[in-house]
Design an enzyme around this catalytic site. Structure first.
Site: not given
Ligand code: KIV
Length: 279
Positions: A117, A119, A186
């Site tokens: 993931k 950002e 988010e």
């Molecule tokens: O790091 C994390 O836990 C996240 C979530 C809050 C989506 O990115």
């Protein structure tokens, strides 16, 4: 218990099409991962929020790639049958796309991540494409992206003004276009997340983004009420394990001090012959 099938990019896409909500919870170690898998959650996120809840930092910025590899390996051992998405930490996907692929490669090869993931929006789209071209499934993350908290001036709801909301919709479309299979949204107004969810073909996972996202994610410690600190408005705690833990620790302390622990239930009183302790 019947062994369950691990979710894939295809099954998550099918869930969106069928209107079946997707569940995601974070986990950061072996024991937490076992609990989340036993709770039959669809996907585990090894979030860089481990910087806050496991390592005690104020932000996720100090979290390193080595930290993520270390925790993700433990999660993988605890949840072998659950799709595991691992966060790429601060500045590991902001240089060349080749650097991004190399860094993500560590999460895939050393920790056996199923996906990573990242950002951000426009600026990271080329990095998403490079990862997808390398065969790495990518989950995007827009809205309140905690690695940019210093730029936002704090943890604030994003996309409240018309222009900012429109920018979020554009970013979501761009991340989808770059090849992401999933998108975390988010802390944005419900109407913005609803619009993004309608416009995308890939599933959206909300946190503080309302009820219309294709799925929801919560941080393990928030869900179970471990932190005993003020949490964001969007957090629902389904237990108060922090308070229970403090009560249990205090009971242990009292029983040790009063010598009521260990009583005969917890001792080996009859298992030694010929030893009286006299020299
Ligand atoms: O790091 C994390 O836990 C996240 C979530 C809050 C989506 O990115």
């Amino acid at each position: 218990m019947q062994q369950r099938k691990k979710e894939t990019v295809l099954t998550l896409s099918a869930k969106k099409k069928a209107g079946m909500p997707i569940t995601m919870v974070t986990a950061y170690d072996y024991t937490q991962a076992r609990l989340v898998e036993a709770g039959q959650i669809d996907t585990i996120l090894v979030g860089d929020s481990l910087g806050n809840v496991m390592l005690g930092y104020d932000t996720t910025i100090p979290v390193t790639l080595d930290d993520m590899v270390h925790h993700a390996k433990a999660v993988r051992r605890g949840a072998p049958d659950t799709m595991m998405i691992v966060d790429m930490p601060f500045i590991t996907y902001h240089q060349t796309p080749a650097d991004t692929v190399r860094n993500a490669g560590r999460l895939m090869q050393e920790a056996f991540a199923d996906a990573v993931k990242l950002e951000g929006g426009h600026a990271i789209a080329p990095h998403v494409s490079a990862l997808v071209q390398a065969g790495i499934p990518v989950c995007g993350h827009i809205g309140l992206t905690p690695q940019s908290v210093l730029q936002f001036g704090g943890f604030k709801v994003q996309g409240k003004e018309e222009k900012a909301a429109a920018r979020l919709v554009d970013e979501a479309l761009e991340i989808e276009q770059a090849g992401a299979f999933l998108l975390v949204i988010e802390c944005v107004p419900t109407v913005v997340a609803t619009e993004i969810t309608k416009r995308l073909t890939i599933p959206t996972i909300g946190i503080g983004a309302g009820q219309d996202c294709d799925g929801q994610v919560l941080v393990f410690h928030d869900l179970l009420g471990f932190t005993m600190q003020k949490t964001a408005k969007f957090v629902k705690s389904y237990a108060s394990l922090g308070t229970q833990a403090v009560d249990a620790i205090a009971s242990y302390r009292e029983e040790v001090k009063s010598r009521t622990f260990p009583n005969e239930r917890y001792r080996y009183d009859d298992e030694v012959t010929g030893f009286r302790g006299e020299s």
